[in-house]
Design a protein around this motif. Sequence first.
Motif, PDB file in Angstrom:
ATOM      1  N   PRO A 112     -12.616  46.139  41.314  1.00 33.97           N
ATOM      2  CA  PRO A 112     -12.772  44.729  40.963  1.00 33.97           C
ATOM      3  C   PRO A 112     -12.931  44.497  39.457  1.00 33.97           C
ATOM      4  O   PRO A 112     -12.714  43.379  38.990  1.00 33.97           O
ATOM      5  CB  PRO A 112     -14.030  44.297  41.722  1.00 33.97           C
ATOM      6  N   GLU A 113     -13.279  45.543  38.712  1.00 33.57           N
ATOM      7  CA  GLU A 113     -13.410  45.411  37.254  1.00 33.57           C
ATOM      8  C   GLU A 113     -12.062  45.356  36.548  1.00 33.57           C
ATOM      9  O   GLU A 113     -11.976  44.906  35.413  1.00 33.57           O
ATOM     10  CB  GLU A 113     -14.169  46.626  36.693  1.00 33.57           C
ATOM     11  N   ILE A 114     -11.017  45.852  37.214  1.00 34.78           N
ATOM     12  CA  ILE A 114      -9.698  45.910  36.585  1.00 34.78           C
ATOM     13  C   ILE A 114      -9.012  44.564  36.757  1.00 34.78           C
ATOM     14  O   ILE A 114      -8.845  44.071  37.871  1.00 34.78           O
ATOM     15  CB  ILE A 114      -8.843  47.042  37.193  1.00 34.78           C
ATOM     16  N   ASP A 115      -8.622  43.959  35.644  1.00 37.70           N
ATOM     17  CA  ASP A 115      -7.955  42.661  35.640  1.00 37.70           C
ATOM     18  C   ASP A 115      -6.446  42.892  35.685  1.00 37.70           C
ATOM     19  O   ASP A 115      -5.803  43.100  34.654  1.00 37.70           O
ATOM     20  CB  ASP A 115      -8.355  41.867  34.402  1.00 37.70           C
ATOM     21  N   PHE A 116      -5.876  42.878  36.899  1.00 40.78           N
ATOM     22  CA  PHE A 116      -4.455  43.157  37.050  1.00 40.78           C
ATOM     23  C   PHE A 116      -3.592  42.072  36.416  1.00 40.78           C
ATOM     24  O   PHE A 116      -2.500  42.351  35.916  1.00 40.78           O
ATOM     25  CB  PHE A 116      -4.101  43.374  38.525  1.00 40.78           C
ATOM     26  N   GLY A 117      -4.064  40.843  36.416  1.00 42.25           N
ATOM     27  CA  GLY A 117      -3.332  39.764  35.744  1.00 42.25           C
ATOM     28  C   GLY A 117      -3.169  40.053  34.264  1.00 42.25           C
ATOM     29  O   GLY A 117      -2.099  39.852  33.694  1.00 42.25           O
ATOM     30  N   GLU A 118      -4.240  40.547  33.659  1.00 40.04           N
ATOM     31  CA  GLU A 118      -4.196  40.897  32.240  1.00 40.04           C
ATOM     32  C   GLU A 118      -3.225  42.053  32.005  1.00 40.04           C
ATOM     33  O   GLU A 118      -2.480  42.066  31.027  1.00 40.04           O
ATOM     34  CB  GLU A 118      -5.594  41.285  31.758  1.00 40.04           C
ATOM     35  N   ILE A 119      -3.221  43.025  32.915  1.00 36.48           N
ATOM     36  CA  ILE A 119      -2.297  44.156  32.788  1.00 36.48           C
ATOM     37  C   ILE A 119      -0.856  43.670  32.893  1.00 36.48           C
ATOM     38  O   ILE A 119      -0.018  43.978  32.043  1.00 36.48           O
ATOM     39  CB  ILE A 119      -2.599  45.230  33.853  1.00 36.48           C
ATOM     40  N   PHE A 120      -0.547  42.900  33.950  1.00 37.97           N
ATOM     41  CA  PHE A 120       0.820  42.421  34.145  1.00 37.97           C
ATOM     42  C   PHE A 120       1.289  41.567  32.974  1.00 37.97           C
ATOM     43  O   PHE A 120       2.467  41.568  32.635  1.00 37.97           O
ATOM     44  CB  PHE A 120       0.934  41.620  35.445  1.00 37.97           C
ATOM     45  N   ASP A 121       0.362  40.839  32.360  1.00 38.13           N
ATOM     46  CA  ASP A 121       0.718  39.945  31.260  1.00 38.13           C
ATOM     47  C   ASP A 121       1.167  40.693  29.999  1.00 38.13           C
ATOM     48  O   ASP A 121       1.708  40.085  29.094  1.00 38.13           O
ATOM     49  CB  ASP A 121      -0.465  39.018  30.941  1.00 38.13           C
TER      50      ASP A 121
ATOM     51  N   MET B 291       2.920  39.337  45.151  1.00 34.37           N
ATOM     52  CA  MET B 291       2.773  40.299  44.063  1.00 34.37           C
ATOM     53  C   MET B 291       2.708  39.554  42.739  1.00 34.37           C
ATOM     54  O   MET B 291       3.691  39.486  42.002  1.00 34.37           O
ATOM     55  CB  MET B 291       3.960  41.284  44.071  1.00 34.37           C
ATOM     56  N   PRO B 292       1.560  38.952  42.416  1.00 34.56           N
ATOM     57  CA  PRO B 292       1.460  38.180  41.179  1.00 34.56           C
ATOM     58  C   PRO B 292       1.777  39.043  39.961  1.00 34.56           C
ATOM     59  O   PRO B 292       1.384  40.184  39.870  1.00 34.56           O
ATOM     60  CB  PRO B 292       0.004  37.704  41.155  1.00 34.56           C
ATOM     61  N   GLY B 293       2.547  38.461  39.054  1.00 36.80           N
ATOM     62  CA  GLY B 293       2.896  39.172  37.828  1.00 36.80           C
ATOM     63  C   GLY B 293       4.146  40.014  37.935  1.00 36.80           C
ATOM     64  O   GLY B 293       4.634  40.529  36.952  1.00 36.80           O
ATOM     65  N   MET B 294       4.687  40.154  39.147  1.00 35.14           N
ATOM     66  CA  MET B 294       5.851  41.012  39.311  1.00 35.14           C
ATOM     67  C   MET B 294       7.159  40.227  39.219  1.00 35.14           C
ATOM     68  O   MET B 294       8.165  40.625  39.780  1.00 35.14           O
ATOM     69  CB  MET B 294       5.774  41.772  40.645  1.00 35.14           C
ATOM     70  N   ASP B 295       7.158  39.137  38.478  1.00 33.82           N
ATOM     71  CA  ASP B 295       8.370  38.352  38.286  1.00 33.82           C
ATOM     72  C   ASP B 295       9.055  38.726  36.974  1.00 33.82           C
ATOM     73  O   ASP B 295       9.733  37.929  36.351  1.00 33.82           O
ATOM     74  CB  ASP B 295       8.046  36.863  38.336  1.00 33.82           C
TER      75      ASP B 295
END
Length: 177
Positions: free
Chosen positions: A30-39, A62-66
């Motif tokens: 939960p500490e890992i911000d996947f949105g920030e990574i994908f961005d 799959m948010p961010g996978m566009d």
Amino acid sequence: MKRIRYSVAMSLDGYVAGPAGEFDWIIMDPEIDFGEIFDQFDTILVGRKTFEPMAKQDKSSMPGMDMKTYVFSRTLQPADYPDVTFMDDDWQTTLTDLKSESGKDIWLFGGGLLFRSLAQAGFVDTVEVAVMPVLVGGGIPLLPPPAEQTKLRLTNHKVFEKTGIISLEYAIDRAGG
């Protein structure tokens, strides 16, 4: 200039997927911000074995996978996947052009075979591994043999105490020392 970053989860014993390609052992911290990574990325490079299961997923799940997607495959039919670009025999020119474009970095996503090929050709700039606290015992290795020795320089690290994940980021040391 864009960087090609191999960013992947790996078991402590060095596998990016299990014997049947499974990855259910990867922990979602939960500490890992996947949105920030994908961005951080606007382009993704993927091989056939990783792409096929991705293509079956609902993109909205799959948010961010566009991202703009480039697939390395000699067997898939491009007409079946109109939203992606298939790499051809001139892939080195395509990657050189992609890296010279402005924009966000390029995510090398998936298995070790594509990583090995692109690293040996000098295209990979960083290796970013989230080490999962699990021993898988076999499967798809981070870097399948035969592979050339490659010197790395640690640029960042983080320990996620709750789950035991260790994030390691390395730059490829092109000087070799």
